[in-house]
Design an enzyme around this catalytic site. Structure first.
Site, PDB file in Angstrom:
ATOM      1  N   HIS A 203       0.801  -1.225   0.000  1.00 18.99           N
ATOM      2  CA  HIS A 203       0.000   0.000   0.000  1.00 18.99           C
ATOM      3  C   HIS A 203       0.831   1.271   0.000  1.00 18.99           C
ATOM      4  O   HIS A 203       0.296   2.355  -0.113  1.00 18.99           O
ATOM      5  CB  HIS A 203      -0.932   0.025   1.214  1.00 18.99           C
TER       6      HIS A 203
HETATM    7  C1  UD1 Z   1      -1.695   5.160   6.620  1.00 21.73           C
HETATM    8  C2  UD1 Z   1      -0.358   5.488   7.269  1.00 21.73           C
HETATM    9  C3  UD1 Z   1       0.634   4.359   6.991  1.00 21.73           C
HETATM   10  C4  UD1 Z   1       0.071   3.015   7.385  1.00 21.73           C
HETATM   11  C5  UD1 Z   1      -1.273   2.817   6.696  1.00 21.73           C
HETATM   12  C6  UD1 Z   1      -1.903   1.498   7.067  1.00 21.73           C
HETATM   13  C7  UD1 Z   1       0.223   7.886   7.346  1.00 21.73           C
HETATM   14  C8  UD1 Z   1       1.100   8.930   6.763  1.00 21.73           C
HETATM   15  N1  UD1 Z   1       0.216   6.708   6.700  1.00 21.73           N
HETATM   16  O1  UD1 Z   1      -1.491   5.133   5.209  1.00 21.73           O
HETATM   17  O2  UD1 Z   1       1.807   4.609   7.744  1.00 21.73           O
HETATM   18  O3  UD1 Z   1       0.973   2.010   7.004  1.00 21.73           O
HETATM   19  O4  UD1 Z   1      -2.138   3.896   7.085  1.00 21.73           O
HETATM   20  O5  UD1 Z   1      -3.085   1.300   6.391  1.00 21.73           O
HETATM   21  O6  UD1 Z   1      -0.419   8.135   8.340  1.00 21.73           O
HETATM   22  N2  UD1 Z   1      -8.938   5.095   2.649  1.00 21.73           N
HETATM   23  C9  UD1 Z   1     -10.139   4.447   2.578  1.00 21.73           C
HETATM   24  N3  UD1 Z   1     -10.709   4.021   3.754  1.00 21.73           N
HETATM   25  C10 UD1 Z   1     -10.155   4.223   4.973  1.00 21.73           C
HETATM   26  C11 UD1 Z   1      -8.925   4.919   5.020  1.00 21.73           C
HETATM   27  C12 UD1 Z   1      -8.332   5.330   3.863  1.00 21.73           C
HETATM   28  O7  UD1 Z   1     -10.688   4.232   1.509  1.00 21.73           O
HETATM   29  O8  UD1 Z   1     -10.735   3.813   5.992  1.00 21.73           O
HETATM   30  C13 UD1 Z   1      -8.296   5.523   1.399  1.00 21.73           C
HETATM   31  C14 UD1 Z   1      -8.549   7.005   1.136  1.00 21.73           C
HETATM   32  O9  UD1 Z   1      -8.802   7.200  -0.187  1.00 21.73           O
HETATM   33  C15 UD1 Z   1      -7.242   7.667   1.495  1.00 21.73           C
HETATM   34  C16 UD1 Z   1      -6.219   6.559   1.209  1.00 21.73           C
HETATM   35  O10 UD1 Z   1      -6.905   5.337   1.502  1.00 21.73           O
HETATM   36  O11 UD1 Z   1      -6.985   8.803   0.764  1.00 21.73           O
HETATM   37  C17 UD1 Z   1      -5.013   6.695   2.065  1.00 21.73           C
HETATM   38  O12 UD1 Z   1      -5.363   6.755   3.465  1.00 21.73           O
HETATM   39  P1  UD1 Z   1      -4.369   7.503   4.505  1.00 21.73           P
HETATM   40  O13 UD1 Z   1      -4.820   7.284   5.899  1.00 21.73           O
HETATM   41  O14 UD1 Z   1      -4.145   8.896   4.046  1.00 21.73           O
HETATM   42  O15 UD1 Z   1      -3.022   6.751   4.297  1.00 21.73           O
HETATM   43  P2  UD1 Z   1      -2.697   5.208   4.206  1.00 21.73           P
HETATM   44  O16 UD1 Z   1      -2.137   4.959   2.858  1.00 21.73           O
HETATM   45  O17 UD1 Z   1      -3.827   4.359   4.671  1.00 21.73           O
END
Ligand code: UD1
Length: 354
Positions: A203
């Site tokens: 991811h």
């Molecule tokens: C975050 C953490 C990362 C961790 C990962 C585990 C930071 C900088 N990154 O990354 O260290 O390894 O979580 O999963 O904090 N989204 C959904 N549903 C959700 C959450 C997110 O669809 O419940 C999608 C959204 O489009 C979002 C994207 O995933 O923009 C990224 O989510 P985000 O929390 O920004 O970062 P992660 O890549 O999940």
């Protein structure tokens, strides 16, 4: 003594659970704040159910956004909660945006901050998590470390010895706690997986946001799937990137994000894990399952020196690396990865409050 725990994203929840349980045993007053960084059931609520922790007391519902906007929203919404609750300690976990944002707010309010999983460094500032780790550790009053290399790193950065306490790995507390329930899920049978599978999670933006890299990864996984089952529960970001690139992964068993117990069931019985996750590098070490980490570096070097992890910077090398893997004869057991880390966190908080 009143503790206020802050979590927000999937990897935080297995770190919170054992500390919260130990706090309950010590009869401390505790509040759990969820920032809402992750919000899908499979990315959040499922973990609270699987880990037997009560739903959060407060949810800031910040949702997804750019790093700056998400961090700012957490800070704005957390500040009044901390002013109202006035805890003795704010406890933050790991290295996600919620961790850093909360450490900034609490320290500016003069509330002591304890960082669980302090001192890990990838030395790669292109990773947002590395910036989160550095800022959080600079601000924290109590640095609770999972491995001795983390203590050494914090000392090298000028942190006083008196603020550093080696507690071991809280994630591994959760792993031991949940293994019996994970085995009872029957998840692998439900998926119809015969034989030992390669379990994949990817991811990180460095892997899935790069067109060439995601194409290579899809090709390699397809090739592996010619000879053994490949199971890939994909993060929402990864699903979207695969779709956008038109990559179908036909032979690979693609899944939506799965719960903590289902994942443990898959990983414990895996032939190997291919990942870019931090937590899985540790979980595979504790389970004695070979792990190939598709990254140039790791903030968890102990999983290489004492565990089952191996860095594979170039995805094209995954297949040849898989072919020469061996399961270790004895399951590794790094110091403090013993199921007692949550208790040691609470003991450290109590002794540093006097
Ligand atoms: C975050 C953490 C990362 C961790 C990962 C585990 C930071 C900088 N990154 O990354 O260290 O390894 O979580 O999963 O904090 N989204 C959904 N549903 C959700 C959450 C997110 O669809 O419940 C999608 C959204 O489009 C979002 C994207 O995933 O923009 C990224 O989510 P985000 O929390 O920004 O970062 P992660 O890549 O999940």
């Amino acid at each position: 003594m009143k503790l206020l725990h802050i979590v927000g994203a999937r990897p935080n929840f297995p770190k919170l659970a054992p500390v919260h349980r130990a706090g309950q045993r010590a009869k401390l007053s505790q509040v759990v704040v969820h920032t809402g960084q992750h919000y899908d059931d499979a990315m959040s609520d499922a973990f609270f159910r699987d880990l037997g922790i009560a739903p959060p007391d407060v949810n800031l519902a910040v949702g997804s956004d750019t790093h700056a906007a998400q961090t700012a929203r957490i800070m704005q919404r957390l500040e009044p909660v901390l002013i109202r609750e006035r805890p003795d300690w704010v406890i933050v976990y790991g290295d996600v945006n919620s961790t850093m944002a909360s450490a900034i707010v609490a320290s500016k309010l003069g509330i002591r901050v304890a960082h669980v999983e302090a001192g890990l460094r990838s030395f790669d500032r292109t990773m947002p998590e590395e910036i989160n780790r550095i800022v959080t550790d600079r601000l924290a009053d109590l640095l609770l470390t999972p491995s001795r290399d983390a203590d050494e790193q914090l000392i090298a950065e000028g942190e006083p010895q008196s603020e550093i306490v080696f507690v071991g790995n809280v994630m591994i507390d959760s792993l031991f706690y949940a293994l019996p329930a994970a085995r009872a899920t029957g998840f692998r049978q439900r998926l119809g997986i015969n034989g030992s599978a390669v379990v994949v999670t990817l991811h990180r933006p460095s892997n899935v946001d790069d067109d060439h890299r995601i194409q290579t990864l899809a090709d390699v996984l397809g090739e592996i799937a010619l000879t053994r089952p490949v199971v890939f529960p994909a993060h929402p970001r990864t699903q979207r990137r695969l779709e956008a690139a038109g990559l179908r992964m036909e032979r690979v068993t693609m899944l939506e994000p799965i719960g903590y117990l289902e994942m443990l069931d898959l990983v414990e019985h895996a032939f190997a894990v291919v990942t870019d996750s931090g937590g899985l590098q540790e979980e595979t070490t504790a389970l004695g399952v070979p792990c190939l980490t598709v990254r140039h570096n790791t903030e968890r070097p102990i999983t290489i020196t004492e565990g089952t992890n191996r860095l594979v910077p170039d995805p094209a090398d995954i297949l040849s690396e898989l072919q020469r893997l061996n399961r270790p004869a004895i399951t590794p057991k790094p110091e403090g990865w013993d199921g007692g880390a949550g208790e040691r966190v609470i003991a450290a908080l109590i002794s540093h409050s006097q």
